[in-house]
Design a protein around this motif. Sequence first.
Motif, mmCIF file in Angstrom:
data_model
loop_
_atom_site.group_PDB
_atom_site.id
_atom_site.type_symbol
_atom_site.label_atom_id
_atom_site.label_comp_id
_atom_site.label_asym_id
_atom_site.label_seq_id
_atom_site.Cartn_x
_atom_site.Cartn_y
_atom_site.Cartn_z
ATOM 1 N N GLU A 195 21.289 27.356 15.110
ATOM 2 C CA GLU A 195 22.013 26.090 15.029
ATOM 3 C C GLU A 195 23.456 26.265 15.532
ATOM 4 O OE1 GLU A 195 20.158 27.425 12.811
ATOM 5 O OE2 GLU A 195 18.757 25.963 11.966
ATOM 6 N N ALA A 196 24.045 27.407 15.191
ATOM 7 C CA ALA A 196 25.407 27.669 15.674
ATOM 8 C C ALA A 196 25.426 27.769 17.189
ATOM 9 C CB ALA A 196 25.939 28.953 15.042
ATOM 10 N N PHE A 197 24.436 28.488 17.750
ATOM 11 C CA PHE A 197 24.384 28.640 19.203
ATOM 12 C C PHE A 197 24.145 27.297 19.890
ATOM 13 C CE2 PHE A 197 22.848 33.313 18.756
ATOM 14 C CZ PHE A 197 24.143 33.665 18.407
ATOM 15 N N LEU A 236 37.363 29.282 19.147
ATOM 16 C CA LEU A 236 36.309 30.273 18.903
ATOM 17 C C LEU A 236 36.911 31.594 18.428
ATOM 18 C CD1 LEU A 236 33.921 29.567 21.898
ATOM 19 C CD2 LEU A 236 33.345 29.412 19.480
ATOM 20 N N THR A 237 38.054 31.948 18.957
ATOM 21 C CA THR A 237 38.702 33.181 18.496
ATOM 22 C C THR A 237 39.074 33.067 17.024
ATOM 23 O OG1 THR A 237 39.576 33.558 20.716
ATOM 24 C CG2 THR A 237 40.633 34.750 18.914
ATOM 25 N N LYS A 297 27.151 35.490 22.919
ATOM 26 C CA LYS A 297 26.610 34.186 23.287
ATOM 27 C C LYS A 297 27.625 33.408 24.111
ATOM 28 C CE LYS A 297 23.211 31.310 23.218
ATOM 29 N NZ LYS A 297 21.928 31.692 23.831
ATOM 30 N N CYS A 298 28.890 33.522 23.733
ATOM 31 C CA CYS A 298 29.945 32.840 24.501
ATOM 32 C C CYS A 298 30.024 33.386 25.924
ATOM 33 C CB CYS A 298 31.292 33.007 23.793
ATOM 34 S SG CYS A 298 31.425 32.098 22.244
ATOM 35 N N VAL A 299 29.825 34.691 26.070
ATOM 36 C CA VAL A 299 29.816 35.285 27.406
ATOM 37 C C VAL A 299 28.622 34.776 28.198
ATOM 38 C CG1 VAL A 299 29.573 37.440 28.694
ATOM 39 C CG2 VAL A 299 31.121 37.328 26.737
ATOM 40 N N ASP A 300 27.447 34.723 27.551
ATOM 41 C CA ASP A 300 26.245 34.235 28.233
ATOM 42 C C ASP A 300 26.419 32.792 28.699
ATOM 43 O OD1 ASP A 300 25.153 36.681 27.745
ATOM 44 O OD2 ASP A 300 23.997 36.047 25.989
ATOM 45 N N LEU A 301 27.123 31.997 27.878
ATOM 46 C CA LEU A 301 27.327 30.586 28.215
ATOM 47 C C LEU A 301 28.549 30.376 29.116
ATOM 48 C CD1 LEU A 301 26.612 28.997 24.708
ATOM 49 C CD2 LEU A 301 25.112 28.952 26.713
ATOM 50 N N GLN A 302 29.175 31.497 29.520
ATOM 51 C CA GLN A 302 30.344 31.479 30.408
ATOM 52 C C GLN A 302 31.543 30.749 29.787
ATOM 53 O OE1 GLN A 302 29.320 30.085 34.315
ATOM 54 N NE2 GLN A 302 27.880 31.738 34.700
ATOM 55 N N ILE A 303 31.563 30.711 28.437
ATOM 56 C CA ILE A 303 32.769 30.219 27.749
ATOM 57 C C ILE A 303 33.843 31.296 27.825
ATOM 58 C CG2 ILE A 303 33.701 29.445 25.527
ATOM 59 C CD1 ILE A 303 30.897 28.409 24.862
ATOM 60 N N PHE A 304 33.430 32.523 27.537
ATOM 61 C CA PHE A 304 34.282 33.688 27.768
ATOM 62 C C PHE A 304 33.752 34.424 28.985
ATOM 63 C CE2 PHE A 304 35.216 33.643 23.061
ATOM 64 C CZ PHE A 304 36.569 33.427 23.193
#
Length: 1391
Positions: A737-739, A759-760, A781-788
């Motif tokens: 749910e968080a993802f 997010l930090t 997950k943030c890296v996978d979603l290109q947020i980070f």
Amino acid sequence: MAESTAGPSHTRAMREFEDMVHSRGEVSKQKFMSVYNALCNAGSVTPNQAILLIRSCGSLLKSLPSEERNDLLVQVWDKLAELGIHYDVTHYNALLMAYLENGYKFSPMELLAQMESKGVEPNRITYQRLIKAYCRQGDVQGATLILNVLKSKGLTVTESVFNSLIEGNAKAGDIESARKIIDSMRDLGIEPSLDTYTALASVYVEQGDKDKIKEVMSEAEASGFTLTPNFYFKIIHGLTSSGHKEHVKEFVDKVDLRYSTPDAIRLAVDLWGQGGYEESFTILQSLKHLDNKWARQRSVQEFIETMVTSSSGPGTEKLIDYLDQIHELHLHEEPYTHALQQSLRTQDNTELSLAIMKKMQDKNIPVRTHYFYPLLAKKRHLSKKNEREEGVLSVISTMLGMGIKTEPETYSEYVMGELPDNFDEIMELINDTPLKDDQNLYTGYCQHVLARKLPSQTLETIEKLYELQPAITESRRFRTFVSSYLNRSQAPHIPQFAQLLKKISEHTPAETNALSVTGDDDFELDDFVKKDPLGSYIYHSINLIHPQRFGEKWMHVKALFKELKAQNMHLQCNSVRGIRNVLKARQVRGKGVEEFLLDLVDQEELLADPSGFTDLLHGDVLSKVDVSGIEEKLKELKEQGGDDDLKIKLFSKLIEIHALQKNADRVNELLEEWKELGLGETTELKKQLIMVHCRLGNLEEALQIKQECETSGTPITDPYVICSLVSQLVKNGQMEEAFELLRGFDVTRGRGQDIRMSLTRAMEELSEQGLAQEVQDVYQKCVDLQIFRPQDSPFRVAELLQNAYINSNDLRGAINSMAEVHKQFKISPDTHRLLCMLVESGDKSLLQECLHSVTEIHGGVNMIHSLAFAFLECKKYDEAEKLFKAPGIAAKMDRITWFVDRCLAQDNVEQVRKLIELSSDVYGMDKETVCYYQMRLYAEKENNVDKCLQLYTQLEEEDVPLRARTLRYLASVLRSRGLRVPFAVPVEEEISFERRPRPAQGRQEDGNGFEGKPRPVKAGREQAPETHSEKQLRVKFPADLSAVERIAYLVKEHKDVYETEPNVFLRLLYGSLGMCGRESVESFAAAKEALQEIPDLFQADRFRLMEMNTYINHNDIPGAHNFYSSILADGKEPKKDLVSKLGRIYEDNGDVDSLVKMRTEYMEKVKDVEFPCNYLIVGAYAKKNDISGAVQYLKEQKAAGVPSMHLGIFHLFNKAISKELPMDELLELVEEYAKEGETRPKRNLCQAYVFAGKREKALQLIEAAEDGSLKGSLLPVAIKVCQRRTPPVEADIIRWIIDINNVEGTDLGTLYWYLIRAYHANNDLEGAHSVYQEMTNANLSIGDLELKRLAVVFKNHNQQVPFEEPPESLSYYVEQIAKAAKDKAAERLEV
């Protein structure tokens, strides 16, 4: 005209000099010296310029006596020889002429011999002038000797020779022979001219025989000659020179000056230089009959200039009398003003200048304040201090005595610099003078201190300045000085500083004319300063402390906070929030900090406007927040039916505080009251309720409110709210749910930074609860979603991950995390806390494992220091002592300094004492640094100044040089106690208030104290004088103008600046254009409309780029494309920067069609030039994972004959490899190119593999190339890697390239150059040692710069340098290489 090769700044002066010589027949000394000095400074003079200078040392310098002209001539002749002038016969002829005009006695035969020794052949003019020289001396025999030489060489004997012989015979006393020469001339067929009769008349002039002169005049007239003014001028000059001045007026009356005014003035000037003042003025008086007023005015002006600037004269009283006569005879309209102007330009002419100004007052001619400034400036250049002091005071006293008003600048710029620094001493000095009643003196003193003496002032002086002029607080320099007090002072007096801040913060801006006090005519206080002046001072005081010095300054900051509380001084919330952010950036966190911040908050502000302030407070500190005032205010509003908006604010604030304090019951009560009052539920309230439920742990209620918002069509998009939900879901184990919430983020819509910050914060919350795996999962997950991106904030994430393991007491996990982070990112979070935990746990195996990792990361020496610091913090002093006494241990001062600053910031005095005690005998321990910290302990913790002085004396006896930091600190301690400072105190440069200083070059602190040293910056003593262009830039815009209106005002009022100095105008314009671009596309269009009067501006590359940026920044992509098309339609070629701006948007969106359209438009309009952004087209294919489409496009371009270098193949390889797209089709394309002999694509592929870290695949390509051609492609890789400035990766890649590329023909020198630079940047001792051995064994040359870098590394590790270290600094050798490269480029350009 003489050829001019002086620099551009001298060309105009040289041209004016030549015009003066040729048009007026004379030059002033001032003009001559300015040109002469300019040519000498330039270091080169042309032969023609040399002739002009030599010739000017004769009669052309009419204002100088002949003796001075002779001295100047000798000086010029010698200097020109030094400058490399090769003298020829024209130079010697000019020298002879100057000798003759100056009456200089010399030996003609010696000069002739000198010419022959230099290989210079005399010509007819030389012999004629040598004959004249002999005749001037009365040596007819010598003249005859030269005459015979002249005849023997077959040169023509001219009339001038006979004229000289007339003079020679007369000088010899043989007047009869002189007269007979005219008969001899006629016998030889040479008819005498008027010059001959002039020479004959001159014979009688020297005797003063007026009758004989008239007889010669009659004879000349009888021969048919008209006596010219020039004839009479020579007679007049001769009579004056020979002392027969009584006959001068008679001959002056005979001259018709209507057509010979310039010659008359030259004669007058010449006579003045010879001391014939009355005769000179007699000639000037004769000009009163001239009808040409302009000619008379100009001539008299020239005479006045000579009269005033001459080194000799009849005295001040007589000069004033001459000016009065000039004025009465109406020879000049403004003789006094012009005479004053010339007098002020002359050195040591104060008496005359003041006399002229007093006469001007008598004549009711205005005397301005600035007339006295040159006099003051001259006094400032006197050699002795007391003379300068008396000089400026006498001039100012005279000025005030004449009733002339001063200005503050009069004192600040010209007077105060020569007076004592102490204000009381100044008052004693002026006690009996008119200055003591001049209010501008006090304002000028303030300006002077602000501009030049501020850094040396004490708090007492600053307080006195404020009392003199309260408006001084509006000065930028004053605010900078006060705000930098904590940073500058080593031992600040906090109570006095706080009292000063309280006093100066009470000043209300604009009560007085601040500009007259501060001198900051381009500075205006911002709203932050006006609303909270005390908060502004406190914020900047903390913000200006350098990060590397914050540890040692933290105790002073805490003391300031306590003093503010003691004096009941509060700050506004925004100021406190800014201070909180600065402390957080300096890694100062914790409960104690928040308590300090809470004490600073102004409670009255919270009640008046309780808007968001709780972000300042966290954790246990919230229990101290007194909400009773807000509760009472709310109750009062409910009873009186007050403003609903204020009720909503109060309700929101109370709900938020009680939620943070976990008061769930009170939160529910407040919500019920809210509903009863019918205040309504806004979107903002719902966001706040979600946050409240998250804080109370009511996840279901928070998700329900979010769902209701989405159903009602007003979804919650605030990143902070969403991240709070993510945090709660993760805590509850609901990862999916968080993802799912994370997938809803779109970082491309301008809120990427807010999302990442939120997010930090969420990960910080998880880390505090010890949820290490959850932190890692969220980040991944943030890296996978290109947020980070993987390279975004790796150090902060690593720190959070390690803290999470430590907070969960999983020390092994923390160790593994540290090793993994270093392996992946080559960084290391703070290991100190982890080591302390391990030491306290007593788990030796885990401690050993951690130490092994620390050793691999930071080296053995750093590991020992880290462990010793952990033992000290855990108070295991015996263990720490063993480490410091271990054989071979060497002190690392940067680590020790870091730990001591940390301990002092936390008031751990005992640990500092133990560290100094245990490490004092360690090899490499800097005794001076140890003593500095001992002084701090004595002064700050024991309040024992005597021990500080004893320590200072001990260091002097042991001849230990003290650093400026230590001396400044000890001086501050002594001054704060009212004691005398027994040494000179180094001055510390002032830090700017408006702009943060640039961080020091080199490595930054990584949390463990591993840091580079800042470079010292030297500041000049005074600012360079402001140029005309800079003055033009200071345009005063009317208040409250929008950006478009500012542009319209600029065009209307200052368009002339664009015509004369376009760069100045454009600098002003582009600032306002940038504001328009940030506002909207429409604003930029309106600005463009206002600039229609300057249409050529629209063609400027910078203007076009700004317009393109405006469209793109406001997401108007169609408008941007239309603008691009319009440029092409006008037949112009857009620059690559502009094309790539638009192209990158299309590439990021994978919009291949639009990019192809751009290319088609470009190729249609711009012939013979390839589209500059082909690489974006293939990048767009890669963005949408369409490698087949990219390959097809490349094949089409290849068939069309486009070279591979223009197609962006390297860019495509980088994109494909980073996204792990299938490479089969690309490899086939590479092979196709290779078969056709095109190897660039294969080289690009090899380079792309290396950049992406896939060295095995790069190695496979290299080995598959049988001719070894790909090995040469790796040198550009090494250079590109170095340009990225990532030293750890840099060294690794270059070392790999050297290892596989060591074949004949490889440029190993360049590779090793970059490798040494990388090892130097990493401070890698092992690498430095190995590369030195390799290059030595391979007999490779090592340059001075490389040797210096290696030597620095060896010395940083306290190792002996195994070679002779180059003597200069590192920056010196860098500059030498840059200079050599620049010279080489210039040579290529010339070729």
